[in-house]
Design a protein around this motif. Structure first.
Motif: not given
Length: 287
Positions: A236-252, A260-269
């Motif tokens: 987020v800091q270097s690109r402004g977005v997250v692209q194809n970040l591969v991570s291991k996560v826990y299931r229930v 594999c996830e991609s994301a973007r920050p949503v900011k106020s005015e």
């Protein structure tokens, strides 16, 4: 040209009398008061002149050949273009019957011959004042009607806009719920607070409602390794977005899967981070 400043002496007047001398006397009297005056020596001539240029007030004689004053007045009142013009009858007929008939055909006032100049001027000014007030009332009503129409158009436009927005929101909701990939919104700390059913199933839940009901699990970051969240923030800091970040996560059930996830920050005015929104899909398990 007609003006609304009747009280200052302005106003157009038509005198209708088959005796030219009467027309001349009244014309001179009214012109001295600043009125725009014209004359007609027959009913037919008067109707043609009124149709071409309606006056503000008509002074009308009753006893005329071919077409009398009653007939002229009745014709005017049957015409929407001229029916609002006040007619003052001026006649040597002084019988009550004649006066009643004058009002029955639409006359606004009645002056008996021989007339007094002061009386004529007073009655003319009175009718001009009434005509002015009626004209202003019609203009105001027309304006109100136009404003009401514009208001109704605005209301209808807003109703259509609301309907379009509701349809768009419903379409977005369906896309969110039925998407083939996981969709989420998470807090600035990385905790999911809104997910769709697909993402919930990736984490081992029946649907989003089932996951969100599990307070203990959905209020913490799902990453197995803390470095995954650090890599998320670095992108987020270097690109402004997250692209194809591969991570291991826990299931229930505490099993582990890879996403594999991609994301973007949503900011106020003013630039404050409100939340992240992202997309997730599950990577196949390697044998």
């Amino acid at each position: 040209m007609t003006t609304d400043l009747f009280d200052s002496g302005a106003g157009s007047i038509l005198i209708v009398d088959d005796t030219p001398e009467n027309v001349e006397v009244l014309t001179a009297l009214l012109q001295m008061e600043g009125y725009d005056v014209r004359g007609a020596i027959s009913g037919q001539m008067a109707l043609m002149g009124i149709e071409a240029e309606p006056p503000d007030v008509i002074l009308l004689d009753i006893m005329m050949p071919d077409m009398n004053g009653y007939e002229v007045c009745q014709t005017l009142k049957e015409n929407p273009k001229t029916q609002s013009i006040p007619v003052i009858f001026i006649s040597a007929l002084d019988d009550v019957f004649d006066k009643v008939k004058a009002f029955e055909v639409g006359g606004a006032d009645y002056v008996s011959k021989p007339f007094q100049q002061a009386e004529v001027l007073a009655r003319v000014k009175n009718q001009l004042t009434i005509a002015l007030l009626q004209r202003k009332l019609r203009q105001k009503n027309a304006l109100l009607k136009k404003q009401n129409q514009q208001l109704q158009e605005i209301i209808e436009e807003r109703r259509e806009l609301v309907s379009s927005l509701q349809a768009a929101e419903e379409k977005y909701r369906q896309m969110f719920e039925e998407a083939a990939i996981g969709i989420y919104q998470s807090s600035p700390e990385g905790v999911y607070f809104k997910v769709n059913d697909t993402l919930a199933r990736i984490y081992g839940y029946a649907d989003a409602q089932d996951w969100l009901a599990d307070i203990e699990h959905h209020t913490q970051r799902p990453y197995v390794e803390s470095s995954a969240w650090e890599r998320f923030q670095q992108q987020v800091q270097s690109r402004g977005v997250v692209q194809n970040l591969v991570s291991k996560v826990y299931r229930v059930d505490d099993s582990i899967t890879t996403i594999c996830e991609s994301a973007r920050p949503v900011k106020s005015e003013d630039g404050q981070l409100l939340y992240y929104e992202g997309f997730v899909f599950e990577l196949p398990t390697r044998n």
